[in-house]
Design a protein around this motif. Structure first.
Motif, short mmCIF file in Angstrom:
data_model
loop_
_atom_site.label_atom_id
_atom_site.label_comp_id
_atom_site.label_asym_id
_atom_site.label_seq_id
_atom_site.Cartn_x
_atom_site.Cartn_y
_atom_site.Cartn_z
N VAL A 105 0.85 -1.19 0.00
CA VAL A 105 0.00 0.00 0.00
C VAL A 105 0.89 1.24 0.00
CG1 VAL A 105 -1.83 1.24 1.22
CG2 VAL A 105 -1.70 -1.26 1.38
N CYS A 154 -10.91 5.94 4.48
CA CYS A 154 -9.93 4.86 4.63
C CYS A 154 -9.81 4.46 6.10
CB CYS A 154 -8.57 5.27 4.07
SG CYS A 154 -7.88 6.79 4.76
N ALA A 177 -10.56 0.76 7.28
CA ALA A 177 -9.38 -0.04 7.63
C ALA A 177 -8.54 0.68 8.69
CB ALA A 177 -8.55 -0.33 6.38
N ASP A 213 -6.80 -0.32 11.09
CA ASP A 213 -5.52 -0.94 11.44
C ASP A 213 -4.44 -0.61 10.41
OD1 ASP A 213 -6.51 -2.13 13.76
OD2 ASP A 213 -7.18 -3.91 12.67
N VAL A 214 -4.84 -0.06 9.29
CA VAL A 214 -3.90 0.24 8.20
C VAL A 214 -3.72 1.74 8.00
CG1 VAL A 214 -3.43 -0.12 5.74
CG2 VAL A 214 -4.51 -1.94 7.07
N PHE A 215 -4.79 2.51 8.21
CA PHE A 215 -4.76 3.95 7.97
C PHE A 215 -5.12 4.72 9.23
CE2 PHE A 215 -6.19 1.93 4.00
CZ PHE A 215 -5.17 2.30 3.14
N LEU A 269 -0.23 6.27 6.77
CA LEU A 269 -0.18 4.83 6.54
C LEU A 269 0.47 4.16 7.74
CD1 LEU A 269 -0.74 2.55 4.51
CD2 LEU A 269 1.54 3.00 3.54
N THR A 292 0.74 0.71 8.09
CA THR A 292 1.51 -0.43 7.61
C THR A 292 1.41 -0.50 6.10
OG1 THR A 292 1.81 -2.83 7.71
CG2 THR A 292 -0.42 -2.04 8.02
N PRO A 352 -0.11 -4.75 4.78
CA PRO A 352 -1.11 -5.30 5.70
C PRO A 352 -1.30 -6.80 5.50
CG PRO A 352 -2.19 -4.11 3.94
CD PRO A 352 -0.72 -3.88 3.78
N HIS A 362 -6.76 -7.92 6.19
CA HIS A 362 -7.10 -6.52 5.93
C HIS A 362 -7.26 -6.21 4.44
CE1 HIS A 362 -6.38 -5.62 10.10
NE2 HIS A 362 -5.17 -6.13 10.02
N HIS A 363 -6.92 -7.14 3.57
CA HIS A 363 -6.89 -6.86 2.13
C HIS A 363 -8.22 -6.35 1.57
CE1 HIS A 363 -3.00 -9.31 1.18
NE2 HIS A 363 -2.83 -8.41 2.14
N VAL A 382 -8.78 -2.77 2.69
CA VAL A 382 -7.85 -1.85 2.04
C VAL A 382 -8.26 -1.62 0.59
CG1 VAL A 382 -5.46 -1.54 1.30
CG2 VAL A 382 -5.94 -2.39 3.59
#
Length: 64
Positions: free
Chosen positions: A3, A16, A20, A22-24, A34, A36, A39, A43-44, A47
Motif C-alpha cells: 500500500v 480509509c 481499515a 488498522d492500516v490507515f 499509513l 503499515t 497489511p 485486511h486486504h 484496504v
C-alpha cells in the motif's frame, strides 16, 4: 499486497480510516497516515475498498 498513499492528494475524507483503521490513520489536519505498507491478508478486502472509495484516489495498491 503493498500500500502507498499520496499524502498531498489526500482531501481528508477519512473513509480509509473508517474502513481499515488498522492500516490507515489521520494526522491532526485529517491527512492520511499509513500505519503499515504491507497489511496482512485479513485486511486486504478493507484496504481494497478504501482505495476504491477514496475521493482523491490517494491510495495505490500493488497486489501479489
Amino acid at each position: 499486497m503493498q500500500v502507498e498513499v499520496d499524502r498531498p492528494k489526500c482531501v481528508a475524507s477519512g473513509q480509509c480510516v473508517l474502513l481499515a483503521p488498522d492500516v490507515f490513520d489521520q494526522d491532526d489536519d485529517g491527512i492520511v497516515e499509513l500505519l503499515t505498507a504491507a497489511p496482512g491478508p485479513e485486511h486486504h478486502d478493507d484496504v481494497r475498498e478504501s482505495a476504491a472509495v477514496c475521493p482523491a484516489a490517494a491510495i495505490q495498491l500493488t497486489e501479489g
